[in-house]
Enzyme design. Sequence first.
Site, PDB file in Angstrom:
ATOM      1  N   HIS A 136      50.803  49.606  50.404  1.00 56.48           N
ATOM      2  CA  HIS A 136      50.445  50.942  50.240  1.00 56.48           C
ATOM      3  C   HIS A 136      48.833  50.658  49.543  1.00 56.48           C
ATOM      4  O   HIS A 136      48.669  49.890  48.944  1.00 56.48           O
ATOM      5  CB  HIS A 136      51.378  51.670  49.499  1.00 56.48           C
ATOM      6  CG  HIS A 136      52.794  51.899  50.130  1.00 56.48           C
ATOM      7  ND1 HIS A 136      52.748  52.604  51.430  1.00 56.48           N
ATOM      8  CD2 HIS A 136      53.674  51.564  49.946  1.00 56.48           C
ATOM      9  CE1 HIS A 136      53.981  52.727  51.861  1.00 56.48           C
ATOM     10  NE2 HIS A 136      54.578  51.902  50.908  1.00 56.48           N
TER      11      HIS A 136
ATOM     12  N   CYS B  23      46.802  52.327  53.846  1.00 56.34           N
ATOM     13  CA  CYS B  23      45.808  53.588  53.935  1.00 56.34           C
ATOM     14  C   CYS B  23      44.712  53.401  52.931  1.00 56.34           C
ATOM     15  O   CYS B  23      44.722  52.937  51.805  1.00 56.34           O
ATOM     16  CB  CYS B  23      46.960  54.562  53.002  1.00 56.34           C
ATOM     17  SG  CYS B  23      48.531  55.138  53.821  1.00 56.34           S
TER      18      CYS B  23
END
Length: 247
Positions: A94, A137
């Site tokens: 992430h 991301c």
Amino acid sequence: MSNPQPLEEMRCMQEAYDMSRAHLALTPCVIKAREGSEKDLVSLEHMFQQLGFESGLKRDPTAQQFQEEMGKFQQTIDAREGFVSCAFVVLMAHGEEGYLKGTDGQVVELENLFRVLNSKNCQALRAKPKAYIVQACRGEQRDPGETVGGDNVEMITEDSHQTIPTHTDTLHIYSTAEGYLPYRHDEEGSYFIQTLVDMFTNKKGPILELLTEVTRRMAEGERIQEGEARKVNPEVESTLRKQLYLQ
């Protein structure tokens, strides 16, 4: 009469990186709470095996362990006997723009990871290609797409002479454009990694041409999120001075 073919072959060899020796790869990957990541790891391992890489894996690193694994990788490369042709690092976690999140919830700056292998800090990789593949991301934006035509223009790499810049011979391949979300399927893995692996293992040619095809395929496809069609494409930053062929 001399045959011009050998001269042409020599010119092509001078314009391409020497990939005849060791290919090294490292994949620090956060699996926890990232469904589909195991599928990506299997695909990447298949790709590295087919391309002749010696690859290592670190599962679920903390933020500090991301940095530590990069340091160990650099030390291993510099201590290695014999010529090293290239190094690939696949970073999966992430994240947000410029950062990755470790399993401890802390973040590590991407630039701190990138600089470990630069020309100043890793002597064995001076003038050798270094590629970073980042599946994470880079923001919260979602792209519904636009109706537009036109082609992109490729950048032309250039040769250097006796010295090289600190940050040259480097390729950064991001799964999505700055500020946007990438897409990962719980079972099929990430759209980016699966497309990239398919291209790298089944096609031949300079890596920037292959990445252009990866971008085209992803840009033409659509992902459904929250009931809406979304568009996504990778982003490539290159300071390569020569052509890089994986096969």
